[in-house]
Design an enzyme around this catalytic site. Structure first.
Site, PDB file in Angstrom:
ATOM      1  N   TRP A  20     -66.974 -53.678  44.287  1.00  0.00           N
ATOM      2  CA  TRP A  20     -65.484 -53.321  44.717  1.00  0.00           C
ATOM      3  C   TRP A  20     -64.441 -53.985  43.883  1.00  0.00           C
ATOM      4  O   TRP A  20     -63.414 -53.875  44.041  1.00  0.00           O
ATOM      5  CB  TRP A  20     -65.086 -53.521  46.146  1.00  0.00           C
ATOM      6  CG  TRP A  20     -65.601 -55.270  46.500  1.00  0.00           C
ATOM      7  CD1 TRP A  20     -64.709 -56.048  46.413  1.00  0.00           C
ATOM      8  CD2 TRP A  20     -66.763 -55.150  47.128  1.00  0.00           C
ATOM      9  NE1 TRP A  20     -65.621 -57.091  46.990  1.00  0.00           N
ATOM     10  CE2 TRP A  20     -67.000 -56.764  47.510  1.00  0.00           C
ATOM     11  CE3 TRP A  20     -68.133 -54.471  47.647  1.00  0.00           C
ATOM     12  CZ2 TRP A  20     -68.036 -57.327  47.821  1.00  0.00           C
ATOM     13  CZ3 TRP A  20     -69.058 -55.149  48.075  1.00  0.00           C
ATOM     14  CH2 TRP A  20     -69.072 -56.621  48.337  1.00  0.00           C
ATOM     15  N   ARG A  21     -64.981 -54.971  42.847  1.00  0.00           N
ATOM     16  CA  ARG A  21     -64.040 -55.681  41.898  1.00  0.00           C
ATOM     17  C   ARG A  21     -63.686 -54.767  40.865  1.00  0.00           C
ATOM     18  O   ARG A  21     -64.328 -53.909  40.484  1.00  0.00           O
ATOM     19  CB  ARG A  21     -64.946 -56.765  41.372  1.00  0.00           C
ATOM     20  CG  ARG A  21     -65.219 -58.209  42.345  1.00  0.00           C
ATOM     21  CD  ARG A  21     -64.322 -59.195  42.103  1.00  0.00           C
ATOM     22  NE  ARG A  21     -64.364 -59.978  43.358  1.00  0.00           N
ATOM     23  CZ  ARG A  21     -65.130 -61.017  43.384  1.00  0.00           C
ATOM     24  NH1 ARG A  21     -66.030 -61.312  42.569  1.00  0.00           N
ATOM     25  NH2 ARG A  21     -64.956 -61.951  44.548  1.00  0.00           N
ATOM     26  N   GLU A  33     -63.544 -54.670  52.700  1.00  0.00           N
ATOM     27  CA  GLU A  33     -63.202 -55.837  53.721  1.00  0.00           C
ATOM     28  C   GLU A  33     -63.464 -55.710  55.155  1.00  0.00           C
ATOM     29  O   GLU A  33     -63.888 -56.544  55.605  1.00  0.00           O
ATOM     30  CB  GLU A  33     -61.610 -55.930  53.544  1.00  0.00           C
ATOM     31  CG  GLU A  33     -60.943 -56.321  52.290  1.00  0.00           C
ATOM     32  CD  GLU A  33     -61.552 -57.777  51.518  1.00  0.00           C
ATOM     33  OE1 GLU A  33     -62.067 -58.336  52.529  1.00  0.00           O
ATOM     34  OE2 GLU A  33     -61.295 -58.078  50.562  1.00  0.00           O
ATOM     35  N   LEU A  76     -76.179 -53.258  60.537  1.00  0.00           N
ATOM     36  CA  LEU A  76     -75.253 -53.993  59.929  1.00  0.00           C
ATOM     37  C   LEU A  76     -74.306 -54.818  61.058  1.00  0.00           C
ATOM     38  O   LEU A  76     -74.155 -55.994  60.837  1.00  0.00           O
ATOM     39  CB  LEU A  76     -74.168 -53.497  59.166  1.00  0.00           C
ATOM     40  CG  LEU A  76     -73.119 -54.321  58.203  1.00  0.00           C
ATOM     41  CD1 LEU A  76     -73.827 -55.154  57.395  1.00  0.00           C
ATOM     42  CD2 LEU A  76     -72.248 -53.366  57.552  1.00  0.00           C
ATOM     43  N   TYR A 116     -56.242 -61.342  58.423  1.00  0.00           N
ATOM     44  CA  TYR A 116     -57.157 -61.578  56.985  1.00  0.00           C
ATOM     45  C   TYR A 116     -57.247 -60.144  56.448  1.00  0.00           C
ATOM     46  O   TYR A 116     -56.990 -60.174  54.951  1.00  0.00           O
ATOM     47  CB  TYR A 116     -58.586 -62.053  57.165  1.00  0.00           C
ATOM     48  CG  TYR A 116     -59.508 -61.865  56.163  1.00  0.00           C
ATOM     49  CD1 TYR A 116     -59.175 -62.716  55.057  1.00  0.00           C
ATOM     50  CD2 TYR A 116     -60.243 -60.767  56.003  1.00  0.00           C
ATOM     51  CE1 TYR A 116     -59.961 -62.430  53.874  1.00  0.00           C
ATOM     52  CE2 TYR A 116     -60.893 -60.392  54.924  1.00  0.00           C
ATOM     53  CZ  TYR A 116     -60.730 -61.234  53.954  1.00  0.00           C
ATOM     54  OH  TYR A 116     -61.440 -61.148  52.728  1.00  0.00           O
ATOM     55  N   ASP A 134     -59.586 -66.606  55.432  1.00  0.00           N
ATOM     56  CA  ASP A 134     -61.255 -66.504  55.855  1.00  0.00           C
ATOM     57  C   ASP A 134     -61.844 -67.707  56.143  1.00  0.00           C
ATOM     58  O   ASP A 134     -61.364 -68.818  56.063  1.00  0.00           O
ATOM     59  CB  ASP A 134     -62.005 -65.303  55.365  1.00  0.00           C
ATOM     60  CG  ASP A 134     -62.312 -66.173  53.925  1.00  0.00           C
ATOM     61  OD1 ASP A 134     -61.581 -67.126  53.568  1.00  0.00           O
ATOM     62  OD2 ASP A 134     -63.492 -65.640  53.391  1.00  0.00           O
TER      63      ASP A 134
END
Length: 346
Positions: A20-21, A33, A76, A116, A134
């Site tokens: 995702w960068r 996120e 997850l 956050y 965080d």
DNA sequence: AACACGGGGAC
DNA sequence: GTCCCAGTGTT
């Protein structure tokens, strides 16, 4: 060079290449996120690919069924995240004309987005200068500045917030936020931080005062609740099994499991015969084939699990209730890990 | 302020 | 075994 500039420079030449960068698409950053809440990067990456592939944009996500989203999310953990992205996708598409909120304040109104995540999205996608705080940030700041209050206190949070507001880059808030987190994840780690290669060691409070191992001051260990699940793995002649959806406000809400008797201990077959639905069935329709025990550790609970495998020649009892029949290998139902693994290896 | 909410990786 | 993770929602 000051703390933030040194950190930014370090980040730009050391950052990990994450999927995702280099994206500023709020949808992708949002999904990433949410995945990363209380979840390690390595664990989240495959889920990110799967989610983006199945639900490439917020429109698609909003039109998906909750079950199809849970089916991608299964394994997850913290399944409220999956339910919340579904709720929020529908809300944004239907109430906000599909336009994702673009300020910290308005992001905070979305379900599943707290301080956050709102700060992360606002800074990365919209260049808003708000610190995303965080666990990494808390650790880095508390060590470097010597914040010795317990992390759970509001005093601690207020101090970290204030310092972060002073430190954050006005030009590149998104990079700054990611830089601190990355530094905490890679260098200033909880255990065995790499102080020997840290450029801040000569001005780091914790390092200079030999308090690296005690900062940040951790919350006290929570006591785990002990629970006992007696499951029935009911196999019909056509090789179908009986499953049921968990609807209560409890772990695994809206995931599926086997028929369950929960009580204060694991039971043997004869005990279960007197208190469960087995009592109402004819002896010859039920054949006990096996029994397996597991201990499944969650953060706040220890699950003692016993699964009875039973051949069932007559399914009448279950057809009129809240049960569902599926093939053993049907993977369209989201099961908790323990159930999924059991069915897979059976 | 305290608790509920998963699962797994690192030691 | 213990710790804790790119936290949020509820009470």
């Amino acid at each position: 060079m000051n703390f933030s500039d040194t950190l930014l420079r370090w980040y730009r030449s050391n950052k990990r290449d994450l999927p995702w960068r280099d994206s500023k698409d709020p949808y992708k950053i949002w999904i990433s996120e949410i995945i990363l809440q209380q979840t390690r990067v390595d664990q989240g990456i495959p889920y990110y690919f799967n989610l983006i592939r199945q639900f490439p944009n917020i429109q698609v996500l909003s039109e998906a069924s909750e079950q199809s989203i849970l089916n991608v999310w299964k394994g997850l953990g913290y399944y409220s995240r999956a339910r919340n992205i579904h709720y929020t996708a529908k809300y944004v598409v239907q109430q906000l004309n599909g336009k994702f909120p673009c300020t910290y304040k308005s992001l905070m109104d979305l379900k599943g987005i707290g301080p956050y995540t709102a700060a992360a999205i606002a800074s990365i996608c919209y260049n808003e200068s708000v610190p995303a705080i965080d666990g990494n940030v808390s650790r880095v700041i508390s060590r470097y500045y010597g914040i010795e209050d317990a992390v759970s206190t509001s005093v601690f949070k207020r101090k970290i917030q204030l310092i972060s507001e002073q430190l954050i880059s006005q030009n590149a808030p998104g990079d700054y936020n990611q830089a601190v987190m990355e530094y905490g994840a890679v260098i200033c780690k909880p255990l065995a931080p790499k102080c020997e290669i840290c450029p801040f060691y000569d001005s780091c409070f914790a390092f200079q005062n030999n308090k690296i191992t005690i900062l940040p001051k951790k919350k006290k260990q929570i006591k785990k609740k002990m629970r006992f699940f007696n499951y029935f793995h009911l196999v019909l002649p056509n090789n179908m099994i009986v499953i049921k959806k968990r609807l209560k406000e409890d772990i695994w809400k809206n995931l599926w499991e086997l028929p369950l008797v929960e009580c204060d201990k694991l039971l043997d077959y004869n005990e279960l015969k007197t208190i469960s639905f087995l009592n109402g069935l004819h002896q010859e329709t039920v054949v006990l084939k096996g029994r397996k025990d597991f201990i499944h550790q969650l953060s706040h609970q220890t699950l003692n699990i016993r699964i009875f495998t039973i051949n069932l020649s007559n399914s009448d009892f279950f057809s009129e209730k809240e049960y569902t029949f599926v093939n053993q290998d049907d993977n369209s139902y989201p099961f908790p890990r323990i159930i999924e693994n059991f069915l897979k290896t059976y």
